[in-house]
Motif scaffolding. Sequence first.
Motif, mmCIF file in Angstrom:
data_model
loop_
_atom_site.group_PDB
_atom_site.id
_atom_site.type_symbol
_atom_site.label_atom_id
_atom_site.label_comp_id
_atom_site.label_asym_id
_atom_site.label_seq_id
_atom_site.Cartn_x
_atom_site.Cartn_y
_atom_site.Cartn_z
ATOM 1 N N ALA A 109 70.296 36.829 17.714
ATOM 2 C CA ALA A 109 69.789 37.879 16.824
ATOM 3 C C ALA A 109 68.419 37.500 16.259
ATOM 4 O O ALA A 109 67.501 38.335 16.193
ATOM 5 N N ILE A 110 68.278 36.238 15.865
ATOM 6 C CA ILE A 110 66.994 35.747 15.332
ATOM 7 C C ILE A 110 65.926 35.780 16.417
ATOM 8 O O ILE A 110 64.803 36.252 16.205
ATOM 9 N N LEU A 111 66.284 35.303 17.595
ATOM 10 C CA LEU A 111 65.325 35.246 18.698
ATOM 11 C C LEU A 111 64.883 36.642 19.134
ATOM 12 O O LEU A 111 63.729 36.850 19.514
ATOM 13 N N ASP A 112 65.795 37.613 19.068
ATOM 14 C CA ASP A 112 65.447 38.971 19.454
ATOM 15 C C ASP A 112 64.404 39.559 18.501
ATOM 16 O O ASP A 112 63.499 40.286 18.930
ATOM 17 N N ILE A 113 64.510 39.224 17.220
ATOM 18 C CA ILE A 113 63.490 39.633 16.249
ATOM 19 C C ILE A 113 62.159 38.944 16.565
ATOM 20 O O ILE A 113 61.106 39.585 16.635
ATOM 21 N N LYS A 114 62.213 37.647 16.779
ATOM 22 C CA LYS A 114 60.986 36.882 17.005
ATOM 23 C C LYS A 114 60.320 37.223 18.341
ATOM 24 O O LYS A 114 59.100 37.122 18.473
ATOM 25 N N LEU A 115 61.109 37.638 19.316
ATOM 26 C CA LEU A 115 60.557 38.027 20.610
ATOM 27 C C LEU A 115 59.560 39.181 20.454
ATOM 28 O O LEU A 115 58.538 39.233 21.145
ATOM 29 N N MET A 172 52.940 19.713 11.528
ATOM 30 C CA MET A 172 52.617 20.136 12.894
ATOM 31 C C MET A 172 52.977 21.606 13.134
ATOM 32 O O MET A 172 52.363 22.277 13.952
ATOM 33 N N VAL A 173 53.992 22.101 12.425
ATOM 34 C CA VAL A 173 54.418 23.493 12.594
ATOM 35 C C VAL A 173 55.006 23.974 11.272
ATOM 36 O O VAL A 173 55.641 23.211 10.546
ATOM 37 N N ASP A 174 54.743 25.235 10.942
ATOM 38 C CA ASP A 174 55.195 25.798 9.661
ATOM 39 C C ASP A 174 56.168 26.939 9.928
ATOM 40 O O ASP A 174 55.798 28.116 9.928
ATOM 41 N N THR A 175 57.429 26.597 10.164
ATOM 42 C CA THR A 175 58.432 27.626 10.439
ATOM 43 C C THR A 175 58.859 28.362 9.168
ATOM 44 O O THR A 175 59.312 29.503 9.244
ATOM 45 N N LYS A 176 58.691 27.714 8.013
ATOM 46 C CA LYS A 176 59.126 28.340 6.760
ATOM 47 C C LYS A 176 58.265 29.555 6.416
ATOM 48 O O LYS A 176 58.788 30.633 6.105
ATOM 49 N N THR A 177 56.943 29.401 6.467
ATOM 50 C CA THR A 177 56.061 30.527 6.158
ATOM 51 C C THR A 177 56.216 31.625 7.200
ATOM 52 O O THR A 177 56.195 32.817 6.870
ATOM 53 N N GLN A 178 56.380 31.239 8.449
ATOM 54 C CA GLN A 178 56.599 32.227 9.504
ATOM 55 C C GLN A 178 57.858 33.048 9.203
ATOM 56 O O GLN A 178 57.856 34.281 9.340
ATOM 57 N N TYR A 208 64.089 25.539 20.917
ATOM 58 C CA TYR A 208 64.021 24.573 19.811
ATOM 59 C C TYR A 208 63.091 25.146 18.735
ATOM 60 O O TYR A 208 62.098 25.812 19.050
ATOM 61 N N PRO A 209 63.395 24.944 17.443
ATOM 62 C CA PRO A 209 62.668 25.643 16.376
ATOM 63 C C PRO A 209 61.149 25.560 16.407
ATOM 64 O O PRO A 209 60.471 26.496 15.969
ATOM 65 N N SER A 210 60.595 24.473 16.930
ATOM 66 C CA SER A 210 59.135 24.337 16.940
ATOM 67 C C SER A 210 58.470 25.028 18.121
ATOM 68 O O SER A 210 57.243 25.109 18.189
ATOM 69 N N LYS A 211 59.257 25.557 19.055
ATOM 70 C CA LYS A 211 58.689 26.209 20.235
ATOM 71 C C LYS A 211 58.006 27.517 19.847
ATOM 72 O O LYS A 211 58.241 28.083 18.779
ATOM 73 N N ASN A 212 57.169 28.030 20.746
ATOM 74 C CA ASN A 212 56.466 29.286 20.478
ATOM 75 C C ASN A 212 57.441 30.426 20.197
ATOM 76 O O ASN A 212 57.182 31.291 19.363
ATOM 77 N N LEU A 213 58.564 30.436 20.906
ATOM 78 C CA LEU A 213 59.680 31.329 20.599
ATOM 79 C C LEU A 213 60.834 30.416 20.195
ATOM 80 O O LEU A 213 61.586 29.947 21.040
ATOM 81 N N GLY A 214 60.937 30.148 18.898
ATOM 82 C CA GLY A 214 61.890 29.160 18.407
ATOM 83 C C GLY A 214 63.023 29.782 17.619
ATOM 84 O O GLY A 214 62.818 30.720 16.833
ATOM 85 N N ALA A 215 64.218 29.255 17.822
ATOM 86 C CA ALA A 215 65.390 29.687 17.056
ATOM 87 C C ALA A 215 65.422 28.956 15.715
ATOM 88 O O ALA A 215 64.526 28.169 15.400
ATOM 89 N N TYR A 216 66.464 29.214 14.940
ATOM 90 C CA TYR A 216 66.688 28.474 13.694
ATOM 91 C C TYR A 216 67.851 27.500 13.899
ATOM 92 O O TYR A 216 68.673 27.261 13.015
ATOM 93 N N GLY A 217 67.881 26.972 15.078
ATOM 94 C CA GLY A 217 68.871 26.002 15.524
ATOM 95 C C GLY A 217 68.465 25.655 16.940
ATOM 96 O O GLY A 217 67.279 25.637 17.249
ATOM 97 N N ASP A 218 69.425 25.440 17.819
ATOM 98 C CA ASP A 218 69.091 25.116 19.203
ATOM 99 C C ASP A 218 69.418 26.292 20.102
ATOM 100 O O ASP A 218 70.187 27.195 19.738
#
Length: 371
Positions: free
Chosen positions: A238-244, A1-7, A184-194
């Motif tokens: 830090a992760i979310l700031d990159i993904k933002l 349903m979602v590919d967070t690894k390739t992202q 949550y990791p599968s969200k459009n702006l997802g962390a690598y945890g909660d």
Amino acid sequence: MVDTKTQYQKIKKEVDEAVISVLESSQFIGGKVVNDFAANLAAYNQVKHVIPCANGTDALQISMMALGLQPGDEVITPSFTYIATVEAAAILGLKPAFVEVDKQSFCIDPAAVEKAITPKTKAIIPVHLYGHAAEMEKIMAIAKKHNLYVIEDNAQAIGSDYTFSNGTTKKTGSIGHIGCTSFYPSKNLGAYGDGGAIFTNDDTLAEKLKMIAAHGQSKRYYHDVVGCNSRLDAVQAAILDIKLKHLDSYIAARQKAADFYDKAFANHPKITLPFRAAYGTHVFHQYTLIIEGASRDALHQYLADNGVPSMIYYPVPCHKQKMFEAFGGANFDLPDTDWLTERVISLPIHTELDEEQQTFIISKVIEFLNK
């Protein structure tokens, strides 16, 4: 349903450097990294204040606490939503007043909201479901008329633009008195945890939200109100700031995938495509079809048998969940909600989905429906 690894692989260098920087700083809770992310998210979402917290459910609960809602107060909410929307109210002893959703948008029906208002009603919680905005202009007008609070559940629609009838545009989550989101990791702006966050344009409310999320303290060891412990850690920030920085391109990739699906499924007699209202941009957290003239559950199984993931969000509406029996859930008659729960199915949609994968998914859906 979602590919967070390739992202992740595409932004690996940026993320790894950001995470290592946090590890080397040894400032794991709060601090500059969290504050910088909150400021950047506030700028992106066009809102004055962002209060990071541990998850989306906490965001909702803290919001209701900050508004001073008391046990027995009624909160109007859709039943066709993830359980967290309503669970957060129930935890505080609030009474959920379940109302219908619009069968096209899957979002709360403003007309149903107005009918459900009683002297005990204190707040409305519209959910921007699957990435589609609820009709916020109508909802805010109803709230103003009846002096009610509005808490937007924006967990699935961060980045969505809402256009008002006068032409002005706001981000979902910035329109109500408070907005809440999940990382949550599968969200459009997802962390690598909660993780989660709360939005508001009200300065006084922002201070109260911050206090409640930090044990009710105005300054360290001085606790003014009953609060909780809900923090977004620095590694996730830090992760979310990159993904933002990539969020708009992520949304565009999802929309491109949705367009591809739409074109392939257009005019199929057994498929209703996801609705896209003129007032909002659909950010496609989920790509959800309505299936008629065939068994949705049989399609779900057929796809699984052929190696295609799909999901049913949500097979049992909140008002029929066992946990809400004590709140009179069985007393609510919501035929449109029940109708949808028997017919919706969500197909894979994410930033890394390519046309070859989609073509295979589409072929299996049509193969089953044309039997």
